[in-house]
Design an enzyme around this catalytic site. Structure first.
Site, PDB file in Angstrom:
ATOM      1  N   HIS A   2     -18.517  43.453  -9.346  1.00 48.69           N
ATOM      2  CA  HIS A   2     -17.092  43.164  -9.199  1.00 48.69           C
ATOM      3  C   HIS A   2     -16.718  43.125  -7.721  1.00 48.69           C
ATOM      4  O   HIS A   2     -17.405  43.660  -6.862  1.00 48.69           O
ATOM      5  CB  HIS A   2     -16.229  44.176  -9.964  1.00 48.69           C
ATOM      6  CG  HIS A   2     -15.936  45.435  -9.223  1.00 48.69           C
ATOM      7  ND1 HIS A   2     -14.890  45.551  -8.327  1.00 48.69           N
ATOM      8  CD2 HIS A   2     -16.549  46.641  -9.232  1.00 48.69           C
ATOM      9  CE1 HIS A   2     -14.882  46.780  -7.827  1.00 48.69           C
ATOM     10  NE2 HIS A   2     -15.874  47.461  -8.361  1.00 48.69           N
ATOM     11  N   CYS A   3     -15.594  42.453  -7.468  1.00 46.26           N
ATOM     12  CA  CYS A   3     -15.005  42.407  -6.126  1.00 46.26           C
ATOM     13  C   CYS A   3     -13.500  42.543  -6.326  1.00 46.26           C
ATOM     14  O   CYS A   3     -13.050  43.100  -7.323  1.00 46.26           O
ATOM     15  CB  CYS A   3     -15.389  41.119  -5.395  1.00 46.26           C
ATOM     16  SG  CYS A   3     -14.796  39.612  -6.192  1.00 46.26           S
ATOM     17  N   LYS A   4     -12.731  42.016  -5.423  1.00 41.41           N
ATOM     18  CA  LYS A   4     -11.272  42.136  -5.541  1.00 41.41           C
ATOM     19  C   LYS A   4     -10.728  41.246  -6.655  1.00 41.41           C
ATOM     20  O   LYS A   4      -9.957  41.692  -7.489  1.00 41.41           O
ATOM     21  CB  LYS A   4     -10.611  41.785  -4.202  1.00 41.41           C
ATOM     22  CG  LYS A   4      -9.098  41.900  -4.223  1.00 41.41           C
ATOM     23  CD  LYS A   4      -8.512  41.568  -2.862  1.00 41.41           C
ATOM     24  CE  LYS A   4      -6.996  41.632  -2.893  1.00 41.41           C
ATOM     25  NZ  LYS A   4      -6.426  41.270  -1.591  1.00 41.41           N
TER      26      LYS A   4
END
Length: 101
Positions: free
Chosen positions: A64-66
């Site tokens: 995941h990221c932002k």
């Protein structure tokens, strides 16, 4: 491998599962807020960390990221490197926190 929704991830965590979660945001982003149990490996550091992840090649990894774009790149990269079960968190950390999780 299909991506995973924030709700599905949260339900699995509530059920006591501890999937491998890799946060590919920058360290400062991870320090501001994180998903419980996620390890931080910024996207640009993934190539140098591959050996550390080798034992996970056939296990589920959730990235995941932002918002989902960096983690989509991480998923593609890991898949190219032979990882067989990589899933992207749909909508990233923003969607996970917006869901009230």
């Amino acid at each position: 491998m299909p991506d995973i929704t924030p709700t599905e991830l949260h339900q699995r965590q509530q059920a006591g599962e501890t999937p491998t979660i890799i946060d590919v945001r920058e360290t400062w982003e991870h320090e501001e807020g994180r998903i419980a149990g996620a390890q931080n490996i910024p996207l640009n550091s993934l190539p140098e960390k591959l050996d550390d992840l080798d034992e996970l090649k056939d296990q589920e990894i959730i990235v995941h990221c932002k918002g989902g774009s960096r983690s989509a790149s991480a998923k593609a990269y890991l898949t190219q490197q032979g990882f067989t079960n990589v899933r992207n968190l749909e909508g990233g950390f923003q969607a996970y926190t917006a869901a009230g999780i």
